[in-house]
Design a protein around this motif. Sequence first.
Motif, PDB file in Angstrom:
ATOM      1  N   ARG A   1      -9.275  45.537 -34.946  1.00 39.33           N
ATOM      2  CA  ARG A   1      -9.408  46.853 -35.588  1.00 39.33           C
ATOM      3  C   ARG A   1      -8.054  47.521 -35.849  1.00 39.33           C
ATOM      4  N   VAL A   2      -7.056  46.716 -36.098  1.00 35.32           N
ATOM      5  CA  VAL A   2      -5.721  47.232 -36.444  1.00 35.32           C
ATOM      6  C   VAL A   2      -5.680  47.522 -37.940  1.00 35.32           C
ATOM      7  N   ILE A   3      -4.965  48.581 -38.324  1.00 37.16           N
ATOM      8  CA  ILE A   3      -4.748  48.907 -39.740  1.00 37.16           C
ATOM      9  C   ILE A   3      -3.241  48.911 -39.987  1.00 37.16           C
ATOM     10  N   ILE A   4      -2.800  48.110 -40.973  1.00 37.91           N
ATOM     11  CA  ILE A   4      -1.379  48.035 -41.311  1.00 37.91           C
ATOM     12  C   ILE A   4      -1.237  48.414 -42.787  1.00 37.91           C
ATOM     13  N   HIS A   5      -0.523  49.493 -43.047  1.00 36.27           N
ATOM     14  CA  HIS A   5      -0.442  50.052 -44.398  1.00 36.27           C
ATOM     15  C   HIS A   5       0.624  49.346 -45.241  1.00 36.27           C
ATOM     16  N   PRO A   6       0.605  49.602 -46.567  1.00 38.38           N
ATOM     17  CA  PRO A   6       1.437  48.818 -47.493  1.00 38.38           C
ATOM     18  C   PRO A   6       2.927  48.820 -47.147  1.00 38.38           C
ATOM     19  N   GLY A   7       3.523  47.667 -47.331  1.00 35.59           N
ATOM     20  CA  GLY A   7       4.964  47.532 -47.209  1.00 35.59           C
ATOM     21  C   GLY A   7       5.502  47.400 -45.798  1.00 35.59           C
ATOM     22  N   ALA A   8       4.634  47.426 -44.797  1.00 39.57           N
ATOM     23  CA  ALA A   8       5.104  47.275 -43.416  1.00 39.57           C
ATOM     24  C   ALA A   8       5.638  45.865 -43.195  1.00 39.57           C
TER      25      ALA A   8
ATOM     26  N   ILE B   1       0.801  43.562 -31.181  1.00 39.13           N
ATOM     27  CA  ILE B   1       0.168  44.814 -31.584  1.00 39.13           C
ATOM     28  C   ILE B   1      -1.232  44.813 -30.989  1.00 39.13           C
ATOM     29  N   GLU B   2      -1.497  45.736 -30.090  1.00 36.44           N
ATOM     30  CA  GLU B   2      -2.771  45.734 -29.380  1.00 36.44           C
ATOM     31  C   GLU B   2      -3.892  46.362 -30.220  1.00 36.44           C
ATOM     32  N   ASP B   3      -5.095  46.382 -29.690  1.00 35.14           N
ATOM     33  CA  ASP B   3      -6.268  46.842 -30.428  1.00 35.14           C
ATOM     34  C   ASP B   3      -6.145  48.297 -30.895  1.00 35.14           C
ATOM     35  N   ASP B   4      -6.746  48.585 -32.049  1.00 30.39           N
ATOM     36  CA  ASP B   4      -6.922  49.945 -32.567  1.00 30.39           C
ATOM     37  C   ASP B   4      -5.610  50.656 -32.887  1.00 30.39           C
ATOM     38  N   VAL B   5      -4.571  49.899 -33.137  1.00 34.82           N
ATOM     39  CA  VAL B   5      -3.292  50.465 -33.586  1.00 34.82           C
ATOM     40  C   VAL B   5      -3.351  50.689 -35.088  1.00 34.82           C
TER      41      VAL B   5
ATOM     42  N   VAL C   1       6.165  45.443 -27.944  1.00 33.11           N
ATOM     43  CA  VAL C   1       4.739  45.707 -27.732  1.00 33.11           C
ATOM     44  C   VAL C   1       4.370  47.097 -28.231  1.00 33.11           C
ATOM     45  N   ILE C   2       3.305  47.156 -29.035  1.00 34.79           N
ATOM     46  CA  ILE C   2       2.742  48.424 -29.486  1.00 34.79           C
ATOM     47  C   ILE C   2       1.380  48.564 -28.824  1.00 34.79           C
ATOM     48  N   GLY C   3       1.237  49.562 -27.953  1.00 33.48           N
ATOM     49  CA  GLY C   3       0.067  49.664 -27.101  1.00 33.48           C
ATOM     50  C   GLY C   3      -1.197  50.122 -27.810  1.00 33.48           C
ATOM     51  N   ARG C   4      -2.294  49.835 -27.187  1.00 31.56           N
ATOM     52  CA  ARG C   4      -3.627  50.116 -27.715  1.00 31.56           C
ATOM     53  C   ARG C   4      -3.752  51.565 -28.200  1.00 31.56           C
ATOM     54  N   GLY C   5      -4.302  51.714 -29.410  1.00 33.43           N
ATOM     55  CA  GLY C   5      -4.611  53.043 -29.921  1.00 33.43           C
ATOM     56  C   GLY C   5      -3.432  53.848 -30.418  1.00 33.43           C
TER      57      GLY C   5
ATOM     58  N   ASP D   1      -1.988  54.872 -26.915  1.00 41.32           N
ATOM     59  CA  ASP D   1      -2.329  56.193 -27.445  1.00 41.32           C
ATOM     60  C   ASP D   1      -1.130  57.088 -27.726  1.00 41.32           C
ATOM     61  N   CYS D   2      -0.044  56.501 -28.189  1.00 40.93           N
ATOM     62  CA  CYS D   2       1.123  57.287 -28.592  1.00 40.93           C
ATOM     63  C   CYS D   2       1.018  57.669 -30.067  1.00 40.93           C
ATOM     64  N   LEU D   3       1.707  58.754 -30.441  1.00 44.76           N
ATOM     65  CA  LEU D   3       1.781  59.213 -31.830  1.00 44.76           C
ATOM     66  C   LEU D   3       3.241  59.252 -32.248  1.00 44.76           C
ATOM     67  N   LEU D   4       3.573  58.497 -33.298  1.00 47.74           N
ATOM     68  CA  LEU D   4       4.942  58.435 -33.806  1.00 47.74           C
ATOM     69  C   LEU D   4       4.936  58.938 -35.248  1.00 47.74           C
ATOM     70  N   VAL D   5       5.534  60.108 -35.473  1.00 46.73           N
ATOM     71  CA  VAL D   5       5.485  60.752 -36.789  1.00 46.73           C
ATOM     72  C   VAL D   5       6.611  60.192 -37.661  1.00 46.73           C
ATOM     73  N   ALA D   6       6.575  60.520 -38.948  1.00 41.09           N
ATOM     74  CA  ALA D   6       7.441  59.905 -39.950  1.00 41.09           C
ATOM     75  C   ALA D   6       8.914  59.883 -39.554  1.00 41.09           C
ATOM     76  N   GLN D   7       9.557  58.770 -39.819  1.00 42.54           N
ATOM     77  CA  GLN D   7      10.993  58.550 -39.662  1.00 42.54           C
ATOM     78  C   GLN D   7      11.470  58.572 -38.213  1.00 42.54           C
ATOM     79  N   VAL D   8      10.574  58.374 -37.289  1.00 41.85           N
ATOM     80  CA  VAL D   8      10.982  58.168 -35.898  1.00 41.85           C
ATOM     81  C   VAL D   8      11.725  56.846 -35.797  1.00 41.85           C
ATOM     82  N   GLY D   9      12.752  56.816 -34.955  1.00 41.14           N
ATOM     83  CA  GLY D   9      13.484  55.590 -34.682  1.00 41.14           C
ATOM     84  C   GLY D   9      13.618  55.362 -33.188  1.00 41.14           C
ATOM     85  N   ILE D  10      13.280  54.166 -32.735  1.00 42.20           N
ATOM     86  CA  ILE D  10      13.350  53.837 -31.309  1.00 42.20           C
ATOM     87  C   ILE D  10      14.233  52.615 -31.148  1.00 42.20           C
ATOM     88  N   ALA D  11      15.336  52.772 -30.415  1.00 44.47           N
ATOM     89  CA  ALA D  11      16.308  51.691 -30.258  1.00 44.47           C
ATOM     90  C   ALA D  11      15.827  50.665 -29.226  1.00 44.47           C
ATOM     91  N   GLY D  12      16.506  49.524 -29.206  1.00 45.31           N
ATOM     92  CA  GLY D  12      16.071  48.364 -28.456  1.00 45.31           C
ATOM     93  C   GLY D  12      15.825  48.593 -26.982  1.00 45.31           C
TER      94      GLY D  12
END
Length: 343
Positions: free
Chosen positions: A166-173, A200-204, A221-225, A243-254
């Motif tokens: 049940r993962v959704i991946i939008h265009p260009g990812a 990528i876990e479920d429901d991402v 790893v991208i956690g569930r939900g 269950d994290c929320l990452l809004v537009a243009q967030v950047g997370i380093a290694g």
Amino acid sequence: MEVPLKELAELVDGEIIGEVELIISGVGGVENVAKGEITFAQSDEYLTKAESSLAAAVIVADEIESDKTLLKVDNPRLAFAKIAHEFEPELYKTNEIHSTAVIADDVECGSNVSIGPQVTIESGVSIGDNVRIAAGAHIGSQVKIGAETIIHPNVVIMHQTEVGNRVIIHPGAVIGSDGYGFETTSEGHYKVPQLGNVIIEDDVELGANVTIDRGTTGSTVIGRGTKTDNLVHIAHNVRIAADCLLVAQVGIAGSAEIGEGVTLAGKAGVVGHLEVGANTTVAAQSIITNDVPPDSFYSGYPAREHKSEMRIKAARRKLPAMVKELRELKKEVKSLKEEVKEG
């Protein structure tokens, strides 16, 4: 598409007040709802607009006097979202493989899989039931895709990536591209091979043009939900909990670790190898430069506890007046010194 209001009421555990036998033809906001559709009102202001709209019915939280048929629920916005799903088109659903798709002989497909034009799928891939892969997507070797997943046009999923159900991946990812790893020497920058993968876990849900780098070794790893907005970048070996929320243009380093239920607002950044504790909110355009404890609210650059940052900003606004006052005091001190010297 038409759905009886009674069925929608059962879906959202709501109570109909008014015309029970209504047929609903769609959903709309209070400002654009059409005849026969249902809308919702979460405040008195929107209720006034809804009552004067063309809506056949209005989702509300409280029983009120109204000429409209009402659907009373605990959470109107959530109920509206659930009802809207009933009218959402099933994009790309053909239950067929398009003739222009290029698919390796050993790819394993579940039932009712839809694969669009110009899709390429390499060797060793497994695809679960009811997966939809839209035009132009590329699926690299040894990728695993869980059931009910939707992959929008021109998505790239690189080799050995694991995608849940049940993962959704939008265009260009782009999922699983190399992490940014180089060792600088006198002869230049030597590339460090990126041998890990992405899980990528479920429901991402991943927004348009999101990029997630594979681990150098091990996994990113991208956690569930977890839900990401558009244009988010997640570097190698980052671990994001559920269950994290990452809004537009967030950047997370290694190698940063993001705890469960964290919200990173627009353009927020996290420096590598740090931990952001669970249920933390980081305000827009803030940069995390140190570990953050759970249940925090951080803002600023560099980010601090929000109340502290607000005090600093309040003091900063006083600086021009303080500088002016300091200059005047220095003049007075100088004048007093001259008087003492002459006396």
